[in-house]
Structures are given as structure tokens and as C-alpha cells.
Design an enzyme around this catalytic site. Sequence first.
Site, PDB file in Angstrom:
ATOM      1  N   CYS A   1      43.542 -14.454 -14.168  1.00  0.00           N
ATOM      2  CA  CYS A   1      43.968 -15.040 -15.330  1.00  0.00           C
ATOM      3  C   CYS A   1      45.311 -14.856 -15.456  1.00  0.00           C
ATOM      4  O   CYS A   1      46.295 -15.132 -16.628  1.00  0.00           O
ATOM      5  CB  CYS A   1      43.121 -14.282 -16.766  1.00  0.00           C
ATOM      6  SG  CYS A   1      41.296 -14.630 -16.417  1.00  0.00           S
TER       7      CYS A   1
ATOM      8  N   HIS B   1      43.204 -24.593 -19.104  1.00  0.00           N
ATOM      9  CA  HIS B   1      41.753 -25.266 -20.181  1.00  0.00           C
ATOM     10  C   HIS B   1      41.910 -26.438 -20.568  1.00  0.00           C
ATOM     11  O   HIS B   1      42.644 -26.507 -21.016  1.00  0.00           O
ATOM     12  CB  HIS B   1      41.231 -23.682 -20.750  1.00  0.00           C
ATOM     13  CG  HIS B   1      41.039 -22.079 -20.567  1.00  0.00           C
ATOM     14  ND1 HIS B   1      39.808 -21.688 -19.592  1.00  0.00           N
ATOM     15  CD2 HIS B   1      42.793 -21.380 -20.162  1.00  0.00           C
ATOM     16  CE1 HIS B   1      41.002 -20.611 -19.804  1.00  0.00           C
ATOM     17  NE2 HIS B   1      41.756 -20.388 -19.750  1.00  0.00           N
TER      18      HIS B   1
ATOM     19  N   ASP C   1      48.983 -29.506 -27.072  1.00  0.00           N
ATOM     20  CA  ASP C   1      47.762 -30.608 -25.881  1.00  0.00           C
ATOM     21  C   ASP C   1      49.060 -30.677 -24.919  1.00  0.00           C
ATOM     22  O   ASP C   1      50.506 -30.403 -25.104  1.00  0.00           O
ATOM     23  CB  ASP C   1      47.511 -31.135 -26.200  1.00  0.00           C
ATOM     24  CG  ASP C   1      46.900 -32.065 -25.751  1.00  0.00           C
ATOM     25  OD1 ASP C   1      46.165 -32.026 -24.862  1.00  0.00           O
ATOM     26  OD2 ASP C   1      46.603 -33.505 -25.806  1.00  0.00           O
ATOM     27  N   HIS C   2      47.550 -30.052 -23.745  1.00  0.00           N
ATOM     28  CA  HIS C   2      49.507 -30.688 -22.499  1.00  0.00           C
ATOM     29  C   HIS C   2      50.769 -29.386 -22.374  1.00  0.00           C
ATOM     30  O   HIS C   2      51.412 -30.093 -22.029  1.00  0.00           O
ATOM     31  CB  HIS C   2      49.805 -31.749 -21.922  1.00  0.00           C
ATOM     32  CG  HIS C   2      48.022 -32.992 -21.606  1.00  0.00           C
ATOM     33  ND1 HIS C   2      47.521 -33.254 -22.311  1.00  0.00           N
ATOM     34  CD2 HIS C   2      48.025 -33.215 -20.488  1.00  0.00           C
ATOM     35  CE1 HIS C   2      46.032 -33.357 -21.498  1.00  0.00           C
ATOM     36  NE2 HIS C   2      47.002 -33.617 -20.184  1.00  0.00           N
TER      37      HIS C   2
ATOM     38  N   GLU D   1      37.478 -21.345 -25.119  1.00  0.00           N
ATOM     39  CA  GLU D   1      38.686 -20.985 -23.745  1.00  0.00           C
ATOM     40  C   GLU D   1      37.597 -21.674 -22.834  1.00  0.00           C
ATOM     41  O   GLU D   1      38.233 -22.793 -21.698  1.00  0.00           O
ATOM     42  CB  GLU D   1      39.019 -19.944 -23.150  1.00  0.00           C
ATOM     43  CG  GLU D   1      40.256 -20.139 -22.752  1.00  0.00           C
ATOM     44  CD  GLU D   1      40.504 -18.512 -22.260  1.00  0.00           C
ATOM     45  OE1 GLU D   1      40.268 -18.115 -21.904  1.00  0.00           O
ATOM     46  OE2 GLU D   1      41.667 -18.526 -23.058  1.00  0.00           O
TER      47      GLU D   1
ATOM     48  N   HIS E   1      47.996 -21.698 -19.135  1.00  0.00           N
ATOM     49  CA  HIS E   1      48.901 -20.775 -19.375  1.00  0.00           C
ATOM     50  C   HIS E   1      48.513 -19.327 -18.663  1.00  0.00           C
ATOM     51  O   HIS E   1      47.750 -19.377 -17.622  1.00  0.00           O
ATOM     52  CB  HIS E   1      47.796 -19.618 -20.880  1.00  0.00           C
ATOM     53  CG  HIS E   1      46.380 -19.231 -20.797  1.00  0.00           C
ATOM     54  ND1 HIS E   1      45.730 -18.798 -21.806  1.00  0.00           N
ATOM     55  CD2 HIS E   1      45.231 -19.621 -19.416  1.00  0.00           C
ATOM     56  CE1 HIS E   1      44.413 -18.276 -20.864  1.00  0.00           C
ATOM     57  NE2 HIS E   1      44.918 -18.689 -19.681  1.00  0.00           N
TER      58      HIS E   1
ATOM     59  N   HIS F   1      47.085 -20.588 -15.257  1.00  0.00           N
ATOM     60  CA  HIS F   1      45.700 -22.181 -14.677  1.00  0.00           C
ATOM     61  C   HIS F   1      45.353 -22.591 -16.343  1.00  0.00           C
ATOM     62  O   HIS F   1      46.347 -22.397 -16.784  1.00  0.00           O
ATOM     63  CB  HIS F   1      44.899 -20.709 -14.624  1.00  0.00           C
ATOM     64  CG  HIS F   1      43.702 -20.068 -15.744  1.00  0.00           C
ATOM     65  ND1 HIS F   1      45.002 -18.472 -15.562  1.00  0.00           N
ATOM     66  CD2 HIS F   1      43.356 -19.693 -16.612  1.00  0.00           C
ATOM     67  CE1 HIS F   1      44.163 -17.606 -16.754  1.00  0.00           C
ATOM     68  NE2 HIS F   1      43.255 -18.666 -17.717  1.00  0.00           N
TER      69      HIS F   1
HETATM   70  N1  LIG Z   1      38.379 -11.673 -24.889  1.00  0.00           N
HETATM   71  C1  LIG Z   1      39.098 -12.793 -24.053  1.00  0.00           C
HETATM   72  N2  LIG Z   1      39.180 -12.051 -22.154  1.00  0.00           N
HETATM   73  C2  LIG Z   1      39.768 -12.891 -21.787  1.00  0.00           C
HETATM   74  C3  LIG Z   1      40.474 -13.886 -22.609  1.00  0.00           C
HETATM   75  C4  LIG Z   1      40.880 -14.426 -23.697  1.00  0.00           C
HETATM   76  O1  LIG Z   1      41.620 -15.034 -24.346  1.00  0.00           O
HETATM   77  N3  LIG Z   1      40.171 -13.131 -24.927  1.00  0.00           N
HETATM   78  N4  LIG Z   1      40.820 -14.987 -21.780  1.00  0.00           N
HETATM   79  C5  LIG Z   1      40.742 -15.137 -20.247  1.00  0.00           C
HETATM   80  C6  LIG Z   1      40.780 -15.436 -19.111  1.00  0.00           C
HETATM   81  O2  LIG Z   1      41.829 -17.032 -20.355  1.00  0.00           O
HETATM   82  C7  LIG Z   1      40.194 -17.102 -18.365  1.00  0.00           C
HETATM   83  O3  LIG Z   1      41.181 -17.775 -18.052  1.00  0.00           O
HETATM   84  C8  LIG Z   1      39.606 -16.711 -18.798  1.00  0.00           C
HETATM   85  O4  LIG Z   1      38.367 -16.492 -17.973  1.00  0.00           O
HETATM   86  P1  LIG Z   1      36.828 -16.476 -17.356  1.00  0.00           P
HETATM   87  O5  LIG Z   1      35.810 -15.994 -18.859  1.00  0.00           O
HETATM   88  O6  LIG Z   1      36.591 -15.292 -16.290  1.00  0.00           O
HETATM   89  O7  LIG Z   1      37.231 -17.590 -16.854  1.00  0.00           O
HETATM   90  P2  LIG Z   1      36.246 -19.170 -15.824  1.00  0.00           P
HETATM   91  O8  LIG Z   1      35.916 -20.577 -15.887  1.00  0.00           O
HETATM   92  O9  LIG Z   1      36.868 -18.468 -14.776  1.00  0.00           O
HETATM   93  O10 LIG Z   1      34.600 -17.795 -15.734  1.00  0.00           O
HETATM   94  P3  LIG Z   1      33.545 -17.357 -14.611  1.00  0.00           P
HETATM   95  O11 LIG Z   1      32.402 -16.978 -14.748  1.00  0.00           O
HETATM   96  O12 LIG Z   1      34.642 -16.585 -12.995  1.00  0.00           O
HETATM   97  O13 LIG Z   1      33.397 -19.227 -13.871  1.00  0.00           O
HETATM   98  C9  LIG Z   1      39.561 -14.054 -19.359  1.00  0.00           C
HETATM   99  N5  LIG Z   1      39.149 -12.938 -20.814  1.00  0.00           N
HETATM  100 ZN   LIG Z   2      42.536 -18.342 -19.052  1.00  0.00          ZN
END
Ligand SMILES: Nc1nc2c(c(=O)[nH]1)N=C([C@H](O)[C@H](O)COP(=O)(O)OP(=O)(O)OP(=O)(O)O)CN2
Ligand SMILES: [Zn+2]
Length: 130
Positions: free
Chosen positions: A34, A40, A77-78, A120, A15, A38
Amino acid sequence: MKVYATIDMNFEAAHKLVAKDKADEVNLNWYGKCSNLHGHNYKIFVTVQGDIQENGMILNFVKIKDVVREKIIKVYDHVMINDLIDEIPTAENMCLVFWKLLDDAFLDLNVSLYELKLYETENSCVTLRR
Ligand SMILES: Nc1nc2c(c(=O)[nH]1)N=C([C@H](O)[C@H](O)COP(=O)(O)OP(=O)(O)OP(=O)(O)O)CN2
Ligand SMILES: [Zn+2]
């Protein structure tokens, strides 16, 4: 006393967090990295509530997983989630969409969808609860 049964399942999907009606600068400001494409490894926890039946179960875990597989995993999925849902594909919005898909299906099986948790990442999740 209320009784709950919980299963968890996984799916992988891509997404990008973008509001379609907003300028690139706004999306970058709201979502940062984000807003880029990318993926998940999503983990979904589904909890149903119901009465214990003669067989000792509120609903067999196998049947709960069948419902989640049919309604969620087979569809999401995918895939590129932005292609499937109109809303910005945050975990919050995905949970709302999934809730609608699962709620009726479980009612047909005489249990009530109680809680949905969508991870996620390993340490970030959203929870919806009735
Ligand atoms: N409340 C929400 N906050 C965020 C969402 C969401 O769906 N609801 N989604 C994202 C992004 O999709 C992102 O991919 C996930 O962010 P993050 O937690 O930063 O993931 P990382 O693995 O990159 O974390 P690091 O700690 O920086 O490695 C963002 N926020
Ligand atoms: Zn994400």
C-alpha cells in the site's frame, strides 16, 4: 427516541500510504504494497441525527446528498489524495478530515452529523461516531 438518516455515495481516488518524514524502508515495513500508488472505489456512508420536522423528515435525503456531494465528492473524486491532505491518507485520517468538512455544514441545516463510515474496499471500512 433518536432518529437517524443515512445516505451513501461513491468516489474514486488514488493514494499511496507513506509517512513523508519516514525512510522508504519504514514505509515499506508499515504499509507494504500500500506504499505504492494505487486506487480505490471509496464508498462513504453518512448518518445524521435530528428531530422529525413537520414534513415528516429529519432532513431530506436529497439535501444530505447535496452536502456530501459539495463537501466531499466534488473535492475528492478522481484526485491523488496525498496532494490534498497533509496526513497519511489512511481511511482513518480521511474520515477525520471529512468529519470536519461535514460537521459544520449539517449544523447549519439543524441536524447533527452522527456517523461517518468510509469503505476503502468491499470488506474494509473505518467508522467515526459522535
Ligand atoms: N486500518 C487501515 N488499514 C489499512 C488501510 C487503512 O486506511 N486503514 N489502508 C490500506 C491500503 O490503502 C490498501 O489499499 C487496502 O488494503 P487491503 O485491505 O489489503 O486491500 P486489498 O484489496 O489489496 O485486499 P486483499 O485482501 O489483499 O485483496 C491497508 N490497510
Ligand atoms: Zn489504499
